[in-house]
Design a protein around this motif. Structure first.
Motif, PDB file in Angstrom:
ATOM      1  N   GLY B 149       0.787  -1.227   0.000  1.00 46.69           N
ATOM      2  CA  GLY B 149       0.000   0.000   0.000  1.00 46.69           C
ATOM      3  C   GLY B 149       0.823   1.284   0.000  1.00 46.69           C
ATOM      4  N   GLU B 150       2.154   1.161   0.010  1.00 51.40           N
ATOM      5  CA  GLU B 150       2.951   2.387  -0.075  1.00 51.40           C
ATOM      6  C   GLU B 150       2.853   2.989  -1.480  1.00 51.40           C
ATOM      7  OE1 GLU B 150       6.917   2.562   2.079  1.00 51.40           O
ATOM      8  OE2 GLU B 150       6.489   0.424   2.245  1.00 51.40           O
ATOM      9  N   LEU B 151       2.537   2.164  -2.455  1.00 46.83           N
ATOM     10  CA  LEU B 151       2.361   2.633  -3.831  1.00 46.83           C
ATOM     11  C   LEU B 151       0.958   2.289  -4.296  1.00 46.83           C
ATOM     12  CD1 LEU B 151       5.791   1.518  -5.339  1.00 46.83           C
ATOM     13  CD2 LEU B 151       5.179   3.730  -4.341  1.00 46.83           C
ATOM     14  N   ARG B 152       0.524   2.946  -5.372  1.00 45.01           N
ATOM     15  CA  ARG B 152      -0.850   2.717  -5.830  1.00 45.01           C
ATOM     16  C   ARG B 152      -1.015   1.294  -6.362  1.00 45.01           C
ATOM     17  NH1 ARG B 152      -2.017   7.571  -8.497  1.00 45.01           N
ATOM     18  NH2 ARG B 152      -3.991   6.634  -9.073  1.00 45.01           N
ATOM     19  N   LEU B 155      -0.299   0.366 -10.187  1.00 47.83           N
ATOM     20  CA  LEU B 155       0.961   0.876 -10.744  1.00 47.83           C
ATOM     21  C   LEU B 155       1.511  -0.038 -11.843  1.00 47.83           C
ATOM     22  CD1 LEU B 155       2.896   3.289 -10.047  1.00 47.83           C
ATOM     23  CD2 LEU B 155       4.330   1.594  -8.921  1.00 47.83           C
ATOM     24  N   GLU B 158       6.795  -1.899 -14.700  1.00 44.98           N
ATOM     25  CA  GLU B 158       7.858  -1.798 -15.712  1.00 44.98           C
ATOM     26  C   GLU B 158       8.035  -0.359 -16.183  1.00 44.98           C
ATOM     27  OE1 GLU B 158       9.791  -4.558 -16.413  1.00 44.98           O
ATOM     28  OE2 GLU B 158       8.584  -5.274 -14.727  1.00 44.98           O
ATOM     29  N   LEU B 159       6.926   0.317 -16.400  1.00 46.58           N
ATOM     30  CA  LEU B 159       6.996   1.716 -16.818  1.00 46.58           C
ATOM     31  C   LEU B 159       7.606   2.578 -15.715  1.00 46.58           C
ATOM     32  CD1 LEU B 159       6.131   3.969 -18.880  1.00 46.58           C
ATOM     33  CD2 LEU B 159       4.041   4.176 -17.516  1.00 46.58           C
ATOM     34  N   THR B 160       7.130   2.374 -14.501  1.00 46.95           N
ATOM     35  CA  THR B 160       7.612   3.194 -13.380  1.00 46.95           C
ATOM     36  C   THR B 160       9.113   3.015 -13.176  1.00 46.95           C
ATOM     37  OG1 THR B 160       5.455   2.959 -12.320  1.00 46.95           O
ATOM     38  CG2 THR B 160       7.275   3.700 -10.930  1.00 46.95           C
ATOM     39  N   MET B 161       9.560   1.770 -13.273  1.00 51.54           N
ATOM     40  CA  MET B 161      10.991   1.499 -13.145  1.00 51.54           C
ATOM     41  C   MET B 161      11.773   2.311 -14.177  1.00 51.54           C
ATOM     42  SD  MET B 161      12.720  -2.229 -13.421  1.00 51.54           S
ATOM     43  CE  MET B 161      12.258  -2.510 -15.129  1.00 51.54           C
ATOM     44  N   LEU B 193       7.885  11.444  -8.273  1.00 49.02           N
ATOM     45  CA  LEU B 193       7.007  10.339  -8.689  1.00 49.02           C
ATOM     46  C   LEU B 193       6.010   9.983  -7.599  1.00 49.02           C
ATOM     47  CD1 LEU B 193       6.930   8.293 -11.238  1.00 49.02           C
ATOM     48  CD2 LEU B 193       8.676  10.042 -11.209  1.00 49.02           C
ATOM     49  N   MET B 194       6.423  10.075  -6.346  1.00 47.44           N
ATOM     50  CA  MET B 194       5.483   9.764  -5.265  1.00 47.44           C
ATOM     51  C   MET B 194       4.319  10.758  -5.283  1.00 47.44           C
ATOM     52  SD  MET B 194       6.269   7.047  -3.506  1.00 47.44           S
ATOM     53  CE  MET B 194       5.250   7.204  -2.034  1.00 47.44           C
ATOM     54  N   ALA B 195       4.639  12.041  -5.429  1.00 46.99           N
ATOM     55  CA  ALA B 195       3.608  13.071  -5.332  1.00 46.99           C
ATOM     56  C   ALA B 195       2.855  13.261  -6.645  1.00 46.99           C
ATOM     57  CB  ALA B 195       4.256  14.393  -4.920  1.00 46.99           C
ATOM     58  N   GLY B 196       3.543  13.012  -7.757  1.00 41.86           N
ATOM     59  CA  GLY B 196       2.945  13.302  -9.057  1.00 41.86           C
ATOM     60  C   GLY B 196       3.085  14.771  -9.398  1.00 41.86           C
TER      61      GLY B 196
END
Lengths: 202, 202
Positions: B149-152, B155, B158-161, B193-196
Motif C-alpha cells: 500500500g505504499e504505492l498505488r 501501478l 515496468e513503466l515506473t521502473m 514520482l510519489m507526489a505526481g
C-alpha cells in the motif's frame, strides 16, 4: 594548408546546398559506420563526400564546427501544439524526443557523440545549443500548467522536464527496456507523472 | 589460428586473475580512448595488455564474449537495502544507476556500446543480461510497495521502473541537463514520482 581545387567564391555567389548536404551526409555516414569522433577527419569526410578538403574548409573552420552542424540537422523543428491541455501538449512534445526517426542511422550516432561533446566545455555548449530549443518548448508547457493550475504550484520544472524526457530518450536510443514501446511511452509517462506513484487519494 | 605462446593449461591450474584483469582493462582502455567496437580487435587488445592473442583466445572465444565480460565488470553489485520504506530503498537503488563511478572512463564507453549491443539479437541479450539483475532489484521494491500500500495498487511497475531510472541515466551518462546534479536526483525523482505533477489533492 588544404589544397584549393575550386575557384574562389565570388561575392554574392549562392552557397551550394547540395555540396553542404553531401558533406554533412558523409559525416553522418562515417559516424554511423563506427568511425569514432576522434578518428573522424576532414580528409575522410572529403573523400566520402567526393569533394576536396578545401571545399569543406571554405564552409567550416574545422571538424568540430562541421560536427555541430551535422548534429543540428538531426533535430526536427518539433510538432505544432494545440495549446489546450497541458497533458496533450506534453504528449505531443515527448513524441519527438530523441533523434528524428527519419534517419535510421541516428540511434547509432547520437549516444556516442553526446559523451564526446560533453568532454570539453565548448563541445558541451554546442550540444546544449542543439537540444535547448526543444527543452524550452517543454518548459513553456510545464510553466503554463503551473500557472493555470493543471499542474501543482510547487512543481520543479527543470526536474520534471528531465523526468519526462529521460525515460523516452533511453528507450528510444538505447532500447533500455526490452518490452516497452517508445512510441507509446509519451502518453504513459505523462499519465504516470500526472497521477504519481503514491497511493490513490481518496 | 592464434599462435600458442603459453604452456597448455594443466588440470586444476588456477586461472591467472591478473592476466584476466589486464586483458579486460586493456579492452576498456581502448574503448575509452575512442576505439569503436567495430575497430576493436583481439590483436589490439593483446598488444595493449602485453599478452599474446592465444592468451586471450584461451579465455574467451572471441571479441564479443570478452566485451561482455568487460562490460559486466563495470557494474557493482548494488547497495544493501534497509527494507523498511519503499521510498528509501528506491533512493538507495537509484543512487547506483549508471556505470559505477569508480571508473572515470565509463561515461565515455557505455553510451557508445549500448547501441552497438542492440544491433544484434545476441548482443542485445548480453547487454540485457548485464542490466537485468539491477532492474530486478528495483522491480522487487516497487512490487513490495504495491503489495503493502505504499504505492498505488494499479501501478505499471515496468513503466515506473523506467521512469525512475531513465532520467538519472541520461543525466549521469550524457549530462543531459546542464544544471541538475545526478547525485541529488535519486531523492528528487522518487519524491516527484510519489507526489505526481498533478495539482495537490485537497
Amino acid at each position: 594548408m588544404p589544397a584549393v581545387e575550386e575557384a574562389p567564391r565570388a561575392p554574392g555567389r549562392p552557397r551550394s546546398l547540395r555540396v553542404d548536404e553531401a558533406i554533412i551526409s558523409a559525416t553522418l555516414d562515417l559516424l554511423a559506420e563506427g568511425t569514432s569522433v576522434e578518428v573522424l577527419s576532414i580528409e575522410s569526410i572529403a573523400s566520402r563526400a567526393g569533394v576536396g578538403k578545401a571545399t569543406i574548409y571554405r564552409r567550416w573552420p574545422g571538424k568540430d564546427a562541421l560536427l555541430h552542424d551535422a548534429l543540428a540537422t538531426l533535430k526536427s523543428p518539433g510538432p505544432e501544439l494545440a495549446g489546450e491541455s497541458v497533458r496533450d501538449d506534453l504528449i505531443a512534445l515527448l513524441g519527438q524526443v530523441g533523434p528524428s526517426t527519419q534517419d535510421p542511422r541516428l540511434p547509432q550516432i547520437l549516444p556516442c557523440l553526446l559523451p564526446h561533446m560533453s568532454r570539453s566545455k565548448e563541445h558541451y555548449r554546442a550540444y546544449q545549443d542543439i537540444i535547448e530549443p526543444r527543452r524550452n518548448r517543454v518548459r513553456e508547457v510545464l510553466r503554463r500548467g503551473v500557472a493555470n493550475g493543471e499542474l501543482r504550484a510547487d512543481l520543479d520544472v527543470e526536474l520534471t522536464m528531465t523526468v519526462l524526457i529521460g525515460p523516452i530518450l533511453v528507450q528510444r536510443v538505447l532500447r533500455w527496456h526490452p518490452d516497452l514501446d517508445a512510441d507509446k511511452m509519451p502518453a504513459q509517462v505523462v499519465d504516470l507523472l500526472m497521477a504519481g506513484m503514491g497511493p490513490a487519494q481518496s
